[in-house]
Design a protein around this motif. Structure first.
Motif, PDB file in Angstrom:
ATOM      1  N   THR A   1       0.833  -1.207   0.000  1.00 37.95           N
ATOM      2  CA  THR A   1       0.000   0.000   0.000  1.00 37.95           C
ATOM      3  C   THR A   1       0.863   1.250   0.000  1.00 37.95           C
ATOM      4  O   THR A   1       0.597   2.209  -0.727  1.00 37.95           O
ATOM      5  CB  THR A   1      -0.911   0.013   1.250  1.00 37.95           C
ATOM      6  OG1 THR A   1      -1.521  -1.267   1.366  1.00 37.95           O
ATOM      7  CG2 THR A   1      -1.976   1.071   1.141  1.00 37.95           C
ATOM      8  N   ARG A   2       1.927   1.219   0.810  1.00 39.56           N
ATOM      9  CA  ARG A   2       2.831   2.371   0.865  1.00 39.56           C
ATOM     10  C   ARG A   2       3.425   2.671  -0.508  1.00 39.56           C
ATOM     11  O   ARG A   2       3.503   3.812  -0.951  1.00 39.56           O
ATOM     12  CB  ARG A   2       3.948   2.108   1.876  1.00 39.56           C
ATOM     13  CG  ARG A   2       4.118   3.246   2.867  1.00 39.56           C
ATOM     14  CD  ARG A   2       5.267   3.073   3.846  1.00 39.56           C
ATOM     15  NE  ARG A   2       5.714   1.721   4.109  1.00 39.56           N
ATOM     16  CZ  ARG A   2       5.231   0.943   5.079  1.00 39.56           C
ATOM     17  NH1 ARG A   2       4.294   1.389   5.876  1.00 39.56           N
ATOM     18  NH2 ARG A   2       5.699  -0.281   5.279  1.00 39.56           N
TER      19      ARG A   2
ATOM     20  N   ILE B   1       2.224   1.861  -3.473  1.00 39.79           N
ATOM     21  CA  ILE B   1       1.196   2.391  -4.381  1.00 39.79           C
ATOM     22  C   ILE B   1       0.970   3.871  -4.105  1.00 39.79           C
ATOM     23  O   ILE B   1       0.950   4.698  -5.017  1.00 39.79           O
ATOM     24  CB  ILE B   1      -0.136   1.622  -4.209  1.00 39.79           C
ATOM     25  CG1 ILE B   1       0.055   0.149  -4.548  1.00 39.79           C
ATOM     26  CG2 ILE B   1      -1.234   2.223  -5.066  1.00 39.79           C
ATOM     27  CD1 ILE B   1      -1.077  -0.736  -4.078  1.00 39.79           C
ATOM     28  N   LYS B   2       0.819   4.203  -2.822  1.00 35.90           N
ATOM     29  CA  LYS B   2       0.549   5.599  -2.453  1.00 35.90           C
ATOM     30  C   LYS B   2       1.678   6.508  -2.906  1.00 35.90           C
ATOM     31  O   LYS B   2       1.448   7.603  -3.417  1.00 35.90           O
ATOM     32  CB  LYS B   2       0.394   5.714  -0.936  1.00 35.90           C
ATOM     33  CG  LYS B   2      -0.969   5.329  -0.429  1.00 35.90           C
ATOM     34  CD  LYS B   2      -1.028   5.634   1.069  1.00 35.90           C
ATOM     35  CE  LYS B   2      -2.321   5.182   1.686  1.00 35.90           C
ATOM     36  NZ  LYS B   2      -2.249   5.189   3.140  1.00 35.90           N
TER      37      LYS B   2
END
Lengths: 558, 102
Positions: free
Chosen positions: B94-95, B97-98
């Motif tokens: 997730t990190r 992607i962000k």
């Protein structure tokens, strides 16, 4: 001003408590009076401590976010304890240990059912709630659907669940306090109601959470001590504990295996479904996931909560068996020893055991903890109910989102007071009723109305507003209806003849959940309105936020 | 969320990886928990005798007791496994992607 009000209330409480202590003398039983005194002292200590916390929390509760979610700054560990606190109600502590005392192994079956909902919450909804919602689970359910119908539906589901649960807790509180402290039933109910209103209106979620944490620690410490003393009694040998219990208990070795709790497979599965998925639909539990900062802390909360709750249930099992050894053999704990009638009824073994292993002081401690437990649980419930009224119904349905924060908070405080008064009235109304079924009914409604709508709004792209609205209500009505025409209410509460109930299953969750899910599905796929197209088109953006938390970060101050 | 952000995230290869991994993982764990619990409940309903068998010839303790405690432990262990993997692998994805889309 706030300072003065709190002080005034504290003084009133202390005064009324001294009246109570004075009244205790009239009972004429020296031993009982001493017991009351230590219990009341410990309880006053708890109340003044928690009112102090409420005062501290009131200073920090300025915005709506503070009020509903303690500003989102609770850690995973703290939230885990608070969740465990919400879940380890006096009903489950006294009820499960009482069930173990009466039937042995059946108590363990029940407690396992209460626990296994937690992993499912973690795998399916915990971080999704954190990523999509703000204050209530209706935020999530209505994320891409029509606000007015879905929030109304979710608020109905929440309020029904909360009220059923509240009635059960209030009646339990009144009876327990009457017994332990020698107070009149109605005074006990009013006391609980007033304290709960204070915690919630002044301290909001921050105070409610800390009251819950303190109580959870006290309960875990108390139960650990009791289990330790029981094991010490038998030389730390489970073999010895069970051998003695089997020899003493009138059911003998039947207590070592499953008995009459669940008879047919359908009831067994239905009971399990209701307990497992009901947990994932309880508004006061779901609300706890908004008090942490992000998905990571939300996951940790469930991990710690599952650990604490599991440990607690193992303790209650030992406590129940300990009571067979130490309580059932002592005539002092019985009103009628020959007939096996315990003083205070079947929920009292844990309380008597506290006296058996720790004397009057420890009995006082456990009594105060039981009272504290009820207070903390009703506070959490009331806060969840009040947010459904103020955040969902008032701010988003009635005012269509055009409302300032101060106004919304005022409404939530008024709703808290109204719910508190309603809880007191219902608590007094239901004094003589058997309310044991109400907790299971609350779980059934949560599993059949709240959970399907929440779950499908997160996972099913084709869910539409119409489907969720109609299906949610069908789940709600089916759950209520089937419990009312089932044996527990029809025969035991309403007093119709045995076997006359139109619906013969005690646990209807399997039917009402199916009704909820199928009707949501049916009314969604047959929906071709413009709103339905909007609902389906909104799924993609929702899913990305749900999976990654992008966009959710802004909702929380770091 | 802006429409261009939606398509950016959607086309990110790490997003597809995250989605596939987490969906499979949560469903597997849910399945395991349900299998353990409903397996236990079915034993209660159909094979009470199994649960009532002593764990050893000279023991009073029945199979049902350690089994029940194991169900409780399994719930705790499964939540631990999920939390550990999600807080590591999934949050790392997730990190990334962000970082790329923002």
């Amino acid at each position: 001003m706030r300072n003065l009000t709190l002080f005034g209330i504290l003084t009133t409480l202390l005064l009324s408590a001294s009246v109570v202590i004075g009244a205790g003398v009239d009972l004429g039983q020296v031993q009982k009076q001493e017991v009351n005194l230590s219990a009341i002292m410990m309880f006053l200590l708890f109340v003044s401590g928690t009112l102090g916390i409420t005062y501290w929390a009131a200073q920090r509760t300025k915005t709506a976010k503070d009020f509903y979610t303690a500003g989102g700054g609770i850690t995973g560990f703290q939230n885990g304890l608070a969740i465990a606190g919400d879940y380890m109600s006096a009903a489950s502590f006294l009820g499960i240990s009482g069930l173990v005392y009466g039937s042995g192994y059946d108590g363990l079956i029940f407690s396992i059912g209460w626990l296994v909902g937690w992993p499912v919450i973690l795998f399916m909804v915990a971080e999704q709630l954190r990523n999509l919602g703000k204050y209530t689970f209706a935020d999530v359910a209505s994320y891409r659907l029509g606000q007015t119908p879905i929030r109304s539906m979710a608020a109905c589901g929440s309020l029904v669940t909360v009220l059923l649960y509240l009635i059960a807790q209030m009646v339990g509180a009144g009876q327990l306090i009457q017994l332990l402290f020698g107070l009149e039933y109605w005074i006990a109910v009013v006391l609980v109601g007033v304290l709960m209103i204070l915690y919630v209106t002044f301290g909001g979620m921050l105070a409610t959470t800390w009251v819950q944490i303190i109580k959870a620690i006290l309960l875990l410490v108390g139960a650990t001590f009791m289990a330790f003393m029981v094991l010490k009694e038998v030389g730390f040998s489970f073999e010895a504990l069970f051998t003695k219990a089997v020899a003493i208990h009138k059911k003998h070795d039947a207590i070592m295996g499953p008995g009459g709790l669940v008879t047919d497979p359908l009831s067994a599965i239905s009971l399990g479904l209701g307990l497992m998925f009901g947990t994932a639909g309880l508004p006061h539990i779901l609300m706890r996931f908004f008090t942490v900062s992000d998905a990571k802390e939300a996951r940790k909360s469930v991990f710690y909560a599952t650990g604490f709750i599991g440990y607690f249930y193992i303790l209650t099992f030992i406590i129940g068996f300990g009571a067979i050894l130490l309580v059932s053999t002592n005539p002092a704990y019985f009103s009628d020893f020959v007939a096996g009638k315990l003083k205070g009824g079947g929920n009292m073994p844990a309380i008597h055991l506290a006296h058996a292993v720790g004397g009057d002081i420890f009995l006082g401690f456990i009594s105060a903890v039981a009272f504290a437990t009820i207070l903390a649980v009703v506070s959490g419930l009331t806060l969840a109910g009040a947010s459904a009224v103020s955040h969902d119904l008032y701010a988003n349905v009635f005012r269509r989102g055009r409302v300032d924060e101060a106004q919304e908070m005022r409404v939530s405080k008024m709703a808290t007071i109204a719910l508190g008064i309603l809880a007191i009235i219902l608590g007094i109304q239901f004094e003589k009723q058997n309310v044991a079924f109400m907790v299971y009914l609350a779980f059934t409604v949560a599993a059949s109305a709240n959970f399907p709508v929440l779950f499908l709004s997160i996972y099913w792209s084709k869910l539409t507003t119409r489907g969720a609205f109609i299906g949610g209500f069908i789940g709600l009505i089916t759950a209520l209806g089937l419990v009312i025409v089932g044996p527990t209410v029809w025969e035991d509460t309403l007093g119709f003849a045995k076997g006359s109930a139109p619906f013969q299953y005690k646990f209807p969750a399997i039917f009402s959940m199916t009704a909820g899910f199928i009707s949501i599905w049916f009314f969604s796929i047959t929906d071709s309105s413009a709103r339905a197209k909007e609902d389906i088109a909104g799924f993609e953006a929702q899913d990305i936020r749900c999976q990654t938390g992008i966009g959710a970060d802004g909702a929380v101050d770091h | 969320m802006q429409p261009d952000m939606v398509s950016k995230v959607k086309q990110h290869p790490k997003y597809r990886e995250l989605l596939a991994k987490r969906t499979v993982f949560s469903w597997i764990l849910t399945f395991i928990m349900c299998a353990i619990y409903y397996g236990f409940i079915l034993l209660v309903a159909f094979r009470k005798d199994v649960l009532k068998t002593p764990i050893a010839d000279n023991s009073i303790i029945t199979v049902g007791i350690p089994l029940g405690v194991l169900v409780i432990l399994s719930a705790f262990i499964l939540t631990g496994i999920y939390t550990w993997r999600a807080n590591g692998t999934f949050d790392e994805l997730t990190r990334e992607i962000k970082k790329d889309v923002q």
